[in-house]
Design a protein around this motif. Sequence first.
Motif, PDB file in Angstrom:
ATOM      1  N   LEU A   1       8.721   1.336 -13.206  1.00 15.12           N
ATOM      2  CA  LEU A   1       8.399   1.244 -14.623  1.00 15.12           C
ATOM      3  C   LEU A   1       6.992   1.777 -14.911  1.00 15.12           C
ATOM      4  CD1 LEU A   1       9.898  -2.290 -15.417  1.00 15.12           C
ATOM      5  CD2 LEU A   1      10.859  -0.062 -16.034  1.00 15.12           C
ATOM      6  N   TYR A   2       6.038   1.416 -14.049  1.00 11.33           N
ATOM      7  CA  TYR A   2       4.674   1.895 -14.255  1.00 11.33           C
ATOM      8  C   TYR A   2       4.613   3.420 -14.143  1.00 11.33           C
ATOM      9  CZ  TYR A   2      -0.366   2.484 -13.722  1.00 11.33           C
ATOM     10  OH  TYR A   2      -1.670   2.881 -13.892  1.00 11.33           O
ATOM     11  N   ALA A   3       5.349   3.979 -13.189  1.00  5.84           N
ATOM     12  CA  ALA A   3       5.375   5.433 -13.038  1.00  5.84           C
ATOM     13  C   ALA A   3       5.850   6.103 -14.320  1.00  5.84           C
ATOM     14  CB  ALA A   3       6.271   5.827 -11.870  1.00  5.84           C
ATOM     15  N   SER A   4       6.833   5.496 -14.965  1.00  4.49           N
ATOM     16  CA  SER A   4       7.311   6.054 -16.227  1.00  4.49           C
ATOM     17  C   SER A   4       6.241   5.946 -17.313  1.00  4.49           C
ATOM     18  CB  SER A   4       8.577   5.316 -16.671  1.00  4.49           C
ATOM     19  OG  SER A   4       9.057   5.827 -17.892  1.00  4.49           O
ATOM     20  N   LEU A   5       5.523   4.820 -17.335  1.00  3.11           N
ATOM     21  CA  LEU A   5       4.474   4.636 -18.344  1.00  3.11           C
ATOM     22  C   LEU A   5       3.382   5.702 -18.224  1.00  3.11           C
ATOM     23  CD1 LEU A   5       3.950   0.754 -18.347  1.00  3.11           C
ATOM     24  CD2 LEU A   5       5.166   2.125 -20.037  1.00  3.11           C
ATOM     25  N   ILE A   6       3.086   6.116 -16.994  1.00  4.89           N
ATOM     26  CA  ILE A   6       2.015   7.112 -16.802  1.00  4.89           C
ATOM     27  C   ILE A   6       2.580   8.516 -16.572  1.00  4.89           C
ATOM     28  CG2 ILE A   6       0.388   5.391 -15.940  1.00  4.89           C
ATOM     29  CD1 ILE A   6       0.922   6.469 -13.099  1.00  4.89           C
ATOM     30  N   ASN A   7       3.908   8.648 -16.673  1.00  7.90           N
ATOM     31  CA  ASN A   7       4.583   9.951 -16.633  1.00  7.90           C
ATOM     32  C   ASN A   7       4.399  10.681 -15.293  1.00  7.90           C
ATOM     33  OD1 ASN A   7       6.212  11.995 -17.774  1.00  7.90           O
ATOM     34  ND2 ASN A   7       4.404  13.191 -18.339  1.00  7.90           N
TER      35      ASN A   7
ATOM     36  N   LYS B   1      -0.488  10.681  -7.438  1.00  9.94           N
ATOM     37  CA  LYS B   1      -0.001  12.035  -7.714  1.00  9.94           C
ATOM     38  C   LYS B   1      -1.065  12.869  -8.423  1.00  9.94           C
ATOM     39  CE  LYS B   1       3.733  10.834  -5.848  1.00  9.94           C
ATOM     40  NZ  LYS B   1       4.923  10.276  -6.451  1.00  9.94           N
ATOM     41  N   GLU B   2      -1.144  14.132  -8.034  1.00 14.96           N
ATOM     42  CA  GLU B   2      -2.066  15.068  -8.682  1.00 14.96           C
ATOM     43  C   GLU B   2      -1.542  15.489 -10.045  1.00 14.96           C
ATOM     44  OE1 GLU B   2      -4.224  19.396  -7.832  1.00 14.96           O
ATOM     45  OE2 GLU B   2      -2.498  18.780  -6.635  1.00 14.96           O
ATOM     46  N   LEU B   3      -0.228  15.719 -10.129  1.00 15.32           N
ATOM     47  CA  LEU B   3       0.380  16.250 -11.350  1.00 15.32           C
ATOM     48  C   LEU B   3       1.336  15.240 -11.950  1.00 15.32           C
ATOM     49  CD1 LEU B   3       1.275  19.830 -10.050  1.00 15.32           C
ATOM     50  CD2 LEU B   3      -0.834  19.117 -11.201  1.00 15.32           C
TER      51      LEU B   3
ATOM     52  N   GLN C   1       0.830  -1.202   0.000  1.00 16.79           N
ATOM     53  CA  GLN C   1       0.000   0.000   0.000  1.00 16.79           C
ATOM     54  C   GLN C   1       0.861   1.247   0.000  1.00 16.79           C
ATOM     55  OE1 GLN C   1      -2.593  -0.565   3.372  1.00 16.79           O
ATOM     56  NE2 GLN C   1      -4.352  -1.033   2.087  1.00 16.79           N
ATOM     57  N   GLN C   2       1.860   1.279   0.870  1.00 21.65           N
ATOM     58  CA  GLN C   2       2.717   2.463   0.886  1.00 21.65           C
ATOM     59  C   GLN C   2       3.576   2.544  -0.360  1.00 21.65           C
ATOM     60  OE1 GLN C   2       5.975   2.875   3.630  1.00 21.65           O
ATOM     61  NE2 GLN C   2       5.940   5.098   3.481  1.00 21.65           N
ATOM     62  N   LEU C   3       4.211   1.420  -0.713  1.00 23.93           N
ATOM     63  CA  LEU C   3       5.117   1.442  -1.863  1.00 23.93           C
ATOM     64  C   LEU C   3       4.395   1.911  -3.120  1.00 23.93           C
ATOM     65  CD1 LEU C   3       7.856   0.755  -3.181  1.00 23.93           C
ATOM     66  CD2 LEU C   3       6.973  -1.558  -3.564  1.00 23.93           C
ATOM     67  N   ILE C   4       3.204   1.382  -3.369  1.00 14.53           N
ATOM     68  CA  ILE C   4       2.492   1.687  -4.607  1.00 14.53           C
ATOM     69  C   ILE C   4       1.723   3.000  -4.514  1.00 14.53           C
ATOM     70  CG2 ILE C   4       0.632   0.899  -6.130  1.00 14.53           C
ATOM     71  CD1 ILE C   4       1.557  -1.987  -5.498  1.00 14.53           C
ATOM     72  N   MET C   5       0.964   3.187  -3.431  1.00 16.66           N
ATOM     73  CA  MET C   5       0.077   4.352  -3.370  1.00 16.66           C
ATOM     74  C   MET C   5       0.841   5.644  -3.119  1.00 16.66           C
ATOM     75  SD  MET C   5      -3.152   2.554  -1.425  1.00 16.66           S
ATOM     76  CE  MET C   5      -4.269   3.956  -1.594  1.00 16.66           C
ATOM     77  N   GLU C   6       1.910   5.597  -2.315  1.00 18.05           N
ATOM     78  CA  GLU C   6       2.698   6.807  -2.103  1.00 18.05           C
ATOM     79  C   GLU C   6       3.521   7.141  -3.331  1.00 18.05           C
ATOM     80  OE1 GLU C   6       4.170   7.837   1.949  1.00 18.05           O
ATOM     81  OE2 GLU C   6       6.137   7.704   0.997  1.00 18.05           O
ATOM     82  N   SER C   7       3.936   6.125  -4.067  1.00 13.70           N
ATOM     83  CA  SER C   7       4.746   6.367  -5.260  1.00 13.70           C
ATOM     84  C   SER C   7       3.913   6.857  -6.438  1.00 13.70           C
ATOM     85  CB  SER C   7       5.478   5.083  -5.665  1.00 13.70           C
ATOM     86  OG  SER C   7       6.377   4.660  -4.664  1.00 13.70           O
ATOM     87  N   LEU C   8       2.707   6.303  -6.595  1.00 14.83           N
ATOM     88  CA  LEU C   8       1.922   6.568  -7.802  1.00 14.83           C
ATOM     89  C   LEU C   8       0.782   7.548  -7.594  1.00 14.83           C
ATOM     90  CD1 LEU C   8       1.671   2.910  -9.180  1.00 14.83           C
ATOM     91  CD2 LEU C   8       3.401   4.648  -9.694  1.00 14.83           C
TER      92      LEU C   8
ATOM     93  N   ASN D   1       6.216  11.138 -11.221  1.00 17.72           N
ATOM     94  CA  ASN D   1       7.442  10.949 -10.450  1.00 17.72           C
ATOM     95  C   ASN D   1       7.128  10.047  -9.267  1.00 17.72           C
ATOM     96  OD1 ASN D   1       9.665  11.178  -8.696  1.00 17.72           O
ATOM     97  ND2 ASN D   1      10.186  13.180  -9.517  1.00 17.72           N
ATOM     98  N   ALA D   2       7.713   8.863  -9.259  1.00 22.74           N
ATOM     99  CA  ALA D   2       7.443   7.892  -8.199  1.00 22.74           C
ATOM    100  C   ALA D   2       8.225   8.176  -6.927  1.00 22.74           C
ATOM    101  CB  ALA D   2       7.782   6.480  -8.695  1.00 22.74           C
ATOM    102  N   TYR D   3       9.098   9.171  -6.953  1.00 26.11           N
ATOM    103  CA  TYR D   3      10.075   9.287  -5.868  1.00 26.11           C
ATOM    104  C   TYR D   3       9.932  10.557  -5.028  1.00 26.11           C
ATOM    105  CZ  TYR D   3      11.798   5.615  -8.837  1.00 26.11           C
ATOM    106  OH  TYR D   3      11.872   4.467  -9.594  1.00 26.11           O
ATOM    107  N   HIS D   4       8.777  11.201  -5.114  1.00 22.12           N
ATOM    108  CA  HIS D   4       8.502  12.286  -4.174  1.00 22.12           C
ATOM    109  C   HIS D   4       7.086  12.093  -3.634  1.00 22.12           C
ATOM    110  CE1 HIS D   4       6.446  15.338  -7.108  1.00 22.12           C
ATOM    111  NE2 HIS D   4       6.087  14.101  -7.358  1.00 22.12           N
ATOM    112  N   GLN D   5       6.726  12.816  -2.590  1.00 20.71           N
ATOM    113  CA  GLN D   5       5.437  12.614  -1.929  1.00 20.71           C
ATOM    114  C   GLN D   5       4.936  13.925  -1.341  1.00 20.71           C
ATOM    115  OE1 GLN D   5       8.082  10.445  -1.341  1.00 20.71           O
ATOM    116  NE2 GLN D   5       9.072  11.753   0.168  1.00 20.71           N
TER     117      GLN D   5
END
Length: 530
Positions: free
Chosen positions: A436-442, A326-328, A317-324, A444-448
């Motif tokens: 990889l999924y974050a890149s597919l949907i453009n 995103k509003e922008l 939940q944290q790994l996926i939902m916090e990474s993906l 940033n998986a690495y900020h929160q």
Amino acid sequence: MQKLQLWERYKNRLYHNAELDLSVDTSRMNFPDSYLEEMEPRLQKAFEEMADLEAGAIANPDEQRMVGHYWLRAPQLAPTAELAEEIKATLASVKAFASSVHQGNIAAPDGHRFENLLVVGIGGSALGPQFIADSLGSAQDRMKVFFFDNTDPDGMDKVLAEIGSGLKRTLTVVISKSGGTKETRNGMLEARQAFEQAGLHFAAHAVAVTGSDSELDRTASQEGWLGTLPMWDWVGGRTSVTSAVGLLPAALQGIDIDRLLAGARICDQATRSRSTRDNPAALLALSWFHATAGKGERDMVLLPYKDRLLLFSRYLQQLIMESLGKELDRDGKKVLQGITVYGNKGSTDQHAYVQQLREGVPNFFVTFIEVLKDREGASMLVEPGATSGDYLSGFFQGTRSALYEKDRESVTITIREISPASIGALIALYERAVGLYASLINVNAYHQPGVEAGKKAAGTVLKLQGEILEMLRRQPERDFTCADMAMTLARPEEVETVFIILRHLAANPSHGVSVTAGEKVWENRFSAGK
């Protein structure tokens, strides 16, 4: 689709890694045979971005930080020799510290070995260590592990009651990168008070995992804690489990952290493949993209058919939902992205929410996790020709089929057994799939930024609470309704927040706030010390 046709699709789509004995089956995802080819240009771009990230590119532009959790299990890939040596040295320190504790060279003040481990952290500083502890723990653990993973006083009291008189032989690991995370700070202070009330010196029972020169680092140094291990700014909390954050508690518990790292490292190697069909993380990311239309339109339901994987859904939940979530996107366009993750375990879920999954709103896709090995040693027969584990496998297969009959899609991940290596592989598999999924949907998986916004809002509430308490103490003869207090503070727009604060204060003795009931609950009157 007929069963023989499904079998052919299963064989065509199945990924298997012989070294890890790990399989990923996407045959129950209804994308067309042309889908992988259509997505190939976007995926190759994602591979390029992942290679840049691993080479040390700035991946978190908000804080101008690299993202290097992959280097933790392959230090030679770090962009500088200095970083590689730091990683190696930290791993050596983790092992040395754990060994000294186990041998009694680092011992409780009464001279006995530490028997219990209290881990104080929150978010990635707790979820990863908890998942490892629960999935790999046994009655033979070198230390019994407990967690403070929230700022809930009752929850901490419950843990302390479970430790009981064993507190005198309890080692405490406090984990916070910044050293200023309030939940972790509160947990440390609560732990300190418990030790002091038991006549024990907290510093003699404490070790820190934190950033260099953080508030926690300075506290540990000034008070003479047993040790300090580093957290680096290039490791995010949700991807920190293969750093000292996860490795120190695991090593103290007695888990083979070399095998954990080896499993992650082998999976990392597999997920670097630029051949989509030979990359299990790419197959997961593409399945997610298909299932959610690349817009988070469906939830991810995780159904591991193994009790030891119960906490995996919480970790993900944290790994996926916090990474993906995103509003922008990375171009500043409003996209409102994310994938909702939830799950429990099979076959428990067949008596919980599988009814809805099969026949209710089709707003999800399932990830099954199958574990082939039931237990160490042979199992009894619960009826002729069948063990309890055979039933678990039967329920997994039955649920998978029952859902597919109703056009509910699923991915199945199969591992041979629960082991440090397989847990490390699962962690690495999902870390890469998220990237990889974050890149597919453009995105940033690495900020929160949303997490930071929540922290700032909490700080505003606590500042208002301070103003309320000051006003109550300044006018002890007066009682206030929430509306009175809001007006007195010249904060009429905050009347609801004032009411919630006052009601909480009156329910607890710590601040000496009393309440007199009004006709309506929001008309209650609050005062100091009556």
